[in-house]
Design an enzyme around this catalytic site. Structure first.
Site, mmCIF file in Angstrom:
data_model
loop_
_atom_site.group_PDB
_atom_site.id
_atom_site.type_symbol
_atom_site.label_atom_id
_atom_site.label_comp_id
_atom_site.label_asym_id
_atom_site.label_seq_id
_atom_site.Cartn_x
_atom_site.Cartn_y
_atom_site.Cartn_z
ATOM 1 C CE1 TYR A 131 7.785 3.494 0.659
ATOM 2 C CE2 TYR A 131 7.515 4.909 -1.262
ATOM 3 C CZ TYR A 131 8.160 3.857 -0.624
ATOM 4 O OH TYR A 131 9.173 3.181 -1.268
ATOM 5 C CG ASP B 200 -0.373 0.088 2.540
ATOM 6 O OD1 ASP B 200 0.844 -0.203 2.667
ATOM 7 O OD2 ASP B 200 -1.073 0.456 3.499
#
Length: 225
Positions: A67, A65
């Protein structure tokens, strides 16, 4: 969420009418409207698709996913904006590139050059709350990116998939097209890179596969800014 306007739009159109996508769309819009900080900025959610049209995809890298710290995420897995410190996983990717292909380690983590050469830099989940990794897990993005993998699997031209770590490798179950090359290794995170990411030589293997199939190799060198 901004619309996808290139050839991905037609390929993904069947998803937009499905119940899971309607719920995802509403949930993501509610998150951005809630006053919470969500990454990436809304206009950047689909940058991987905008920068790498379906017809141009030659290589796919799957992240988990986005940062979740300020100014990092901009819609491409592992990539950060030019002025942002290079994250540890990307540092390890650069180290493997140096060992594998002799690339120098650049002073930035901005991977748009790869995307523009046909490297789809796709996260499994495309949004996240600030400072809360995996906070949008289970919202429906996984089903959407599964559909992306199905679309890629159906492309009857050579594509190489670089699957690092278990979340990325879970997508491999959707890939059975003999035209494609699937390469697996541990994640480049400092926690796992020494378990087999270092020395995997995925970049040279990917380029050899592309050239064997009459395609231009990827220039993996990210230049200094």
């Amino acid at each position: 969420m901004p619309p996808i306007t290139n050839d991905w739009s037609l390929a993904l159109k069947p998803e937009y009418g499905k119940e899971y996508y309607k719920k995802l769309y509403a949930a993501v819009n509610a998150e951005y409207a809630s006053g919470k900080t969500i990454f990436p900025p809304a206009d950047d959610i689909f940058n991987a698709f905008h920068l790498t049209p379906l017809s141009e995809v030659k290589c796919v890298i799957i992240g988990q996913d986005p940062y979740h710290n300020v100014n990092q995420a901009h819609g491409l897995c592992f990539s950060v904006k030019p002025e942002v410190e290079i994250p540890p996983s990307l540092e390890n990717i650069y180290k493997e590139l140096q060992e594998d292909l002799g690339c120098y380690i650049p002073n930035n983590g901005y991977l748009v050059k790869w995307a523009k050469q046909g490297v789809l830099l796709l996260n499994s989940v495309l949004t996240v709350r600030a400072h809360q990794a995996n906070s949008h897990q289970g919202m429906g993005w996984e089903q959407f990116t599964d559909a992306v993998m199905d679309i890629l699997n159906d492309q009857n031209r050579p594509i190489v998939f670089l699957l690092w770590g278990r979340p990325a490798q879970n997508k491999a179950a959707r890939l059975n097209n003999p035209n494609h090359l699937i390469l697996k290794a541990p994640h480049p995170s400092p926690l796992s890179a020494y378990r087999g990411f270092f020395g995997c030589k995925h970049f040279s293997q990917a380029n050899a596969f592309l050239e064997e199939n009459g395609l231009t190799a990827i220039d993996w060198q990210i230049e200094n800014i």
